[in-house]
Write a protein that holds these residues in place. Structure first.
Motif, PDB file in Angstrom:
ATOM      1  N   LEU A  38       0.860  -1.177   0.000  1.00 25.63           N
ATOM      2  CA  LEU A  38       0.000   0.000   0.000  1.00 25.63           C
ATOM      3  C   LEU A  38       0.894   1.224   0.000  1.00 25.63           C
ATOM      4  N   LEU A  39       0.720   2.095  -0.979  1.00 21.34           N
ATOM      5  CA  LEU A  39       1.552   3.297  -1.064  1.00 21.34           C
ATOM      6  C   LEU A  39       0.831   4.369  -1.864  1.00 21.34           C
ATOM      7  N   TYR A  40       1.423   5.544  -1.936  1.00 24.43           N
ATOM      8  CA  TYR A  40       0.836   6.662  -2.673  1.00 24.43           C
ATOM      9  C   TYR A  40       1.457   6.755  -4.066  1.00 24.43           C
ATOM     10  N   ILE A  41       0.770   7.443  -4.956  1.00 24.80           N
ATOM     11  CA  ILE A  41       1.208   7.518  -6.346  1.00 24.80           C
ATOM     12  C   ILE A  41       2.609   8.109  -6.473  1.00 24.80           C
ATOM     13  N   GLN A  42       2.976   9.066  -5.600  1.00 24.36           N
ATOM     14  CA  GLN A  42       4.301   9.677  -5.704  1.00 24.36           C
ATOM     15  C   GLN A  42       5.421   8.691  -5.376  1.00 24.36           C
ATOM     16  N   ASP A  43       5.072   7.599  -4.696  1.00 24.72           N
ATOM     17  CA  ASP A  43       6.079   6.582  -4.380  1.00 24.72           C
ATOM     18  C   ASP A  43       6.413   5.700  -5.579  1.00 24.72           C
ATOM     19  N   MET A  44       5.577   5.752  -6.600  1.00 21.71           N
ATOM     20  CA  MET A  44       5.791   4.882  -7.751  1.00 21.71           C
ATOM     21  C   MET A  44       7.040   5.243  -8.538  1.00 21.71           C
ATOM     22  N   ASP A  45       7.481   6.494  -8.456  1.00 21.75           N
ATOM     23  CA  ASP A  45       8.704   6.886  -9.153  1.00 21.75           C
ATOM     24  C   ASP A  45       9.890   6.086  -8.629  1.00 21.75           C
ATOM     25  N   THR A  46       9.963   5.937  -7.313  1.00 23.05           N
ATOM     26  CA  THR A  46      11.044   5.147  -6.712  1.00 23.05           C
ATOM     27  C   THR A  46      10.948   3.685  -7.126  1.00 23.05           C
ATOM     28  N   ILE A  47       9.728   3.157  -7.147  1.00 27.00           N
ATOM     29  CA  ILE A  47       9.520   1.763  -7.547  1.00 27.00           C
ATOM     30  C   ILE A  47       9.965   1.547  -8.990  1.00 27.00           C
ATOM     31  N   LEU A  48       9.554   2.451  -9.873  1.00 33.07           N
ATOM     32  CA  LEU A  48       9.887   2.310 -11.288  1.00 33.07           C
ATOM     33  C   LEU A  48      11.389   2.467 -11.523  1.00 33.07           C
ATOM     34  N   ARG A  49      12.028   3.356 -10.775  1.00 32.89           N
ATOM     35  CA  ARG A  49      13.483   3.495 -10.892  1.00 32.89           C
ATOM     36  C   ARG A  49      14.168   2.183 -10.520  1.00 32.89           C
ATOM     37  N   MET A  50      13.669   1.544  -9.478  1.00 36.11           N
ATOM     38  CA  MET A  50      14.267   0.291  -9.025  1.00 36.11           C
ATOM     39  C   MET A  50      14.148  -0.791 -10.103  1.00 36.11           C
ATOM     40  N   TYR A  51      12.953  -0.919 -10.699  1.00 37.02           N
ATOM     41  CA  TYR A  51      12.757  -1.953 -11.709  1.00 37.02           C
ATOM     42  C   TYR A  51      13.473  -1.612 -13.014  1.00 37.02           C
ATOM     43  N   ALA A  52      13.548  -0.320 -13.338  1.00 33.94           N
ATOM     44  CA  ALA A  52      14.244   0.082 -14.561  1.00 33.94           C
ATOM     45  C   ALA A  52      15.753   0.004 -14.395  1.00 33.94           C
ATOM     46  N   GLY A  53      16.233   0.060 -13.162  1.00 35.35           N
ATOM     47  CA  GLY A  53      17.667   0.024 -12.916  1.00 35.35           C
ATOM     48  C   GLY A  53      18.354   1.333 -13.203  1.00 35.35           C
ATOM     49  N   THR A  54      17.573   2.403 -13.308  1.00 37.05           N
ATOM     50  CA  THR A  54      18.121   3.730 -13.569  1.00 37.05           C
ATOM     51  C   THR A  54      17.126   4.783 -13.117  1.00 37.05           C
ATOM     52  N   LYS A  55      17.641   5.932 -12.687  1.00 34.89           N
ATOM     53  CA  LYS A  55      16.752   7.032 -12.301  1.00 34.89           C
ATOM     54  C   LYS A  55      16.347   7.879 -13.504  1.00 34.89           C
ATOM     55  N   ASP A  56      16.947   7.593 -14.645  1.00 36.10           N
ATOM     56  CA  ASP A  56      16.703   8.402 -15.848  1.00 36.10           C
ATOM     57  C   ASP A  56      15.831   7.670 -16.860  1.00 36.10           C
ATOM     58  N   TYR A  57      14.860   6.928 -16.371  1.00 38.42           N
ATOM     59  CA  TYR A  57      13.962   6.225 -17.294  1.00 38.42           C
ATOM     60  C   TYR A  57      13.035   7.231 -17.991  1.00 38.42           C
ATOM     61  N   LYS A  58      12.533   6.841 -19.155  1.00 32.78           N
ATOM     62  CA  LYS A  58      11.579   7.652 -19.909  1.00 32.78           C
ATOM     63  C   LYS A  58      10.226   6.932 -19.896  1.00 32.78           C
ATOM     64  N   MET A  59       9.155   7.719 -19.892  1.00 36.40           N
ATOM     65  CA  MET A  59       7.810   7.135 -19.889  1.00 36.40           C
ATOM     66  C   MET A  59       7.160   7.376 -21.245  1.00 36.40           C
ATOM     67  N   LEU A  60       6.620   6.325 -21.839  1.00 32.12           N
ATOM     68  CA  LEU A  60       5.970   6.423 -23.135  1.00 32.12           C
ATOM     69  C   LEU A  60       4.499   6.064 -22.967  1.00 32.12           C
ATOM     70  N   SER A  61       3.607   7.003 -23.296  1.00 32.10           N
ATOM     71  CA  SER A  61       2.173   6.759 -23.146  1.00 32.10           C
ATOM     72  C   SER A  61       1.667   5.861 -24.273  1.00 32.10           C
ATOM     73  N   HIS A  62       0.418   5.401 -24.110  1.00 35.34           N
ATOM     74  CA  HIS A  62      -0.174   4.537 -25.128  1.00 35.34           C
ATOM     75  C   HIS A  62      -0.302   5.273 -26.464  1.00 35.34           C
ATOM     76  N   SER A  63      -0.749   6.529 -26.435  1.00 33.96           N
ATOM     77  CA  SER A  63      -0.903   7.286 -27.686  1.00 33.96           C
ATOM     78  C   SER A  63       0.446   7.502 -28.359  1.00 33.96           C
ATOM     79  N   GLN A  64       1.494   7.731 -27.569  1.00 36.90           N
ATOM     80  CA  GLN A  64       2.835   7.879 -28.149  1.00 36.90           C
ATOM     81  C   GLN A  64       3.311   6.550 -28.723  1.00 36.90           C
ATOM     82  N   MET A  65       2.975   5.474 -28.033  1.00 36.15           N
ATOM     83  CA  MET A  65       3.385   4.148 -28.494  1.00 36.15           C
ATOM     84  C   MET A  65       2.732   3.824 -29.835  1.00 36.15           C
ATOM     85  N   ASN A  66       1.520   4.331 -30.030  1.00 34.31           N
ATOM     86  CA  ASN A  66       0.840   4.100 -31.314  1.00 34.31           C
ATOM     87  C   ASN A  66       1.634   4.672 -32.489  1.00 34.31           C
TER      88      ASN A  66
END
Length: 261
Positions: free
Chosen positions: A223-251
């Motif tokens: 259980l956590l807040y949305i602002q904590d997800m940045d730390t989670i995503l950095r951990m899984y990405a293995g870098t603090k400089d990850y980029k986020m691509l939305s579904h519309s951009q992916m199209n």
């Protein structure tokens, strides 16, 4: 770009194929103070997930919660695509302020399922309701002329019955039970719990339970807040400089076309 995470916003309505966006509809909805529900093409989702699986620059998928309107068949197709994506060794992470039952069915395939500290999760079983108009029609003096062929042809029953026929009840129960068995077996496999446990949790009506039960029962990982997800995503990405691509951009990401030799 390198170190990209594909974000799928779990909001809007999933349709077989999204229509071309009408910009004026969005403008008019905004001026009138209404929220316009966006359409997401299932064909685009499946294509993008397959592309993300084979694109070395994409590290994983982030299922960002919302309220996704999706049929059971489309939900299964989306979930199966995410399972196939995970075979690449890339991660799938899910977060939401609240999960509807069908959204949780999809999100349960993730490596980790996160929920807002004060969020809710629906795991309550399935039900069906039907509306009958026979008495209303009698009151307003309308007599229906009905042709019905076949025992299980129930489409016209609301116009001459006041409750479900035995045949309609039987087919409705079988339909719901089939969907429920799919939900249970899939979540059971992903979350490492038995189908019997999931039945018990549904009997407790999980949408009405305290948040700590979702963790105690193993339905979510934290259980956590949305602002904590940045730390989670950095951990899984293995870098603090990850980029986020939305579904519309992916199209708009170029697809590699096979050339005949």
């Amino acid at each position: 770009e390198e170190n990209t995470i594909y974000r799928i916003d779990m909001s809007g309505a999933v349709v077989e194929q999204a229509a071309e966006a009408d910009p004026w509809s969005g403008v008019m909805a905004e001026l009138s103070g209404k929220n316009m529900e966006s359409e997401i093409g299932l064909d685009d989702l499946l294509s993008n997930i397959a592309l993300a699986k084979n694109n070395d620059k994409i590290l994983g998928i982030y299922l960002k919660g919302g309220s996704l309107s999706v049929s059971p068949a489309s939900a299964k197709a989306l979930r199966d695509a995410l399972i196939d994506f995970k075979q690449s060794g890339k991660f799938v992470i899910a977060y939401s302020d609240s999960y509807s039952q069908m959204n949780y069915y999809i999100a349960s395939v993730a490596d980790k399922v996160y929920l807002n500290t004060v969020g809710s999760l629906a795991w309550d079983g399935l039900s069906a309701e039907k509306m009958y108009f026979t008495r209303l029609l009698e009151k307003i003096g309308v007599e229906m002329q009905i042709l019905k062929v076949g025992t299980f042809k129930s489409a016209v029953e609301p116009y001459f019955l006041t409750a479900m026929s035995d045949e309609d009840r039987k087919q409705t129960e079988q339909y719901l039970n089939g969907i429920w068995e799919e939900l249970k077996s899939s979540v059971s496999a992903s979350r490492g719990m038995s189908a019997e446990q999931l039945n018990t949790y549904a009997d407790e009506c999980m949408s009405l339970q305290a948040q700590h039960k979702y963790m105690d029962y193993g339905l979510v990982d934290s259980l956590l807040y949305i602002q904590d997800m940045d730390t989670i995503l950095r951990m899984y990405a293995g870098t603090k400089d990850y980029k986020m691509l939305s579904h519309s951009q992916m199209n708009n990401v170029e697809r590699t076309k096979l050339k005949a030799s």
